[in-house]
Design a protein around this motif. Sequence first.
Motif, short mmCIF file in Angstrom:
data_model
loop_
_atom_site.label_atom_id
_atom_site.label_comp_id
_atom_site.label_asym_id
_atom_site.label_seq_id
_atom_site.Cartn_x
_atom_site.Cartn_y
_atom_site.Cartn_z
N GLU A 355 35.58 49.57 50.30
CA GLU A 355 35.42 49.95 48.89
C GLU A 355 36.24 49.04 47.99
O GLU A 355 35.80 48.68 46.90
N LEU A 356 37.41 48.65 48.44
CA LEU A 356 38.25 47.75 47.65
C LEU A 356 37.59 46.38 47.52
O LEU A 356 37.59 45.78 46.44
N ALA A 357 37.02 45.88 48.61
CA ALA A 357 36.34 44.58 48.56
C ALA A 357 35.16 44.63 47.60
O ALA A 357 34.91 43.67 46.84
N ALA A 358 34.42 45.74 47.61
CA ALA A 358 33.29 45.89 46.69
C ALA A 358 33.77 45.92 45.24
O ALA A 358 33.16 45.33 44.35
N LEU A 359 34.88 46.60 45.01
CA LEU A 359 35.47 46.67 43.67
C LEU A 359 35.89 45.29 43.18
O LEU A 359 35.62 44.91 42.02
N ILE A 360 36.52 44.53 44.05
CA ILE A 360 36.97 43.18 43.68
C ILE A 360 35.78 42.30 43.33
O ILE A 360 35.81 41.54 42.35
#
Length: 403
Positions: A355-360
Amino acid sequence: MSASTTVKPRVSARLAAIAESATLAVDARAKALKAAGRPVIGFGAGEPDFPTPDYIVQAAVAAAQDPANHRYTPAKGLPALREAIAAKTLRDGGYEVSADDVLVTNGGKQAVYEAFAAVVDPGDEVLLPAPYWTTYPETITLAGGRPVPVLAGAEQEYKVTVEQLAAARTDATKALVFCSPANPTGAVYTPEETAEIGRWALEHGVWVITDEIYEHLVYDGAVATPMLRAVPELAETTIVLNGVAKTYAMTGWRVGWLTGPADVVKAATNLQSHLTSNVANVSQRAAIAALTGDLSAVAQMRAAFDRRRRTMVEMLSAIDGVVLPTPQGAFYTYPDVQGVLGRTIRGRTPTTSAELAALILDEVEVAVVPGEAFGPSGYLRLSYALGDEDLVEGVGRIAELLG
């Protein structure tokens, strides 16, 4: 429904169970967004951004003009290339291998697959230090084996211990994967650590499949110790994987190899004779030029990687909640971002590294690979095999986003 009319699955269960390469998927998405005009910076690809050295390219040009290279050659590889690999092994690895015990493969990935196919039977367990390269568990499973992850976190600098391996070993354990310098973490085992693990494997009759493709990419005085130099007695139960892709910026040329005991190499060669036959002859001729030339071009690339490594480590380590052991090899950083998860960022609260990678990617248009591709959630992999300006810009965007 009668047995005669039972609908069979269209795709075999064996292949349906294989996941797409996460690193290639991230790289493909970044390139697609960039082609669409988005200012995306991608940290996903595990390949040098340098062109292949010119002397290697020129050897390929000459090879393409020679009709001898327009025909089939031995599935095992050109004899001249196998001799060059044997000589290179002695020069760089410090131990001897016969050219007869070398199999040239279509890139390092084919060597990985054929190694597991050669020694792993259904039900065999393979100890897999984690974080691990995303292809290892898929190829182990395809061979019928069961990967057994053995996790070493940031607090261990991503290096497993003999005690952890011993705890994971069972009567079904057939092999151990060993990768130093490591993808995805950049960890480099010391000579003493390598020897200790090798002696443990020898004592317990565990095969070692050791991936040494990043052998020349080490920094800060680290030493990448070949398993067979550390424990020569393992020669009859060790398969060594290597290739020209990373060292010589030749990812697209598709030349790898494996070395090992004669019976294993014979079995893998038989498989390859049906699977792909020989590696492209022009690529093999280029590999001969690479392996028989000096390492000056490699030294120049390594110096650039080292500079970028230090910049990336400094910038990522300054981000609140990020823990980053300094990598000593390869061209990756593997920050632990568990301290960032659960934090609300621009209205979103990522609880996993995916989820963090998608947010970035969504918020600052930077592509990174989440830890789920390499084991447990809570980590990101960033390659520093890209230009200095893009590196600073990309990590800067991440730092600004995460505060």
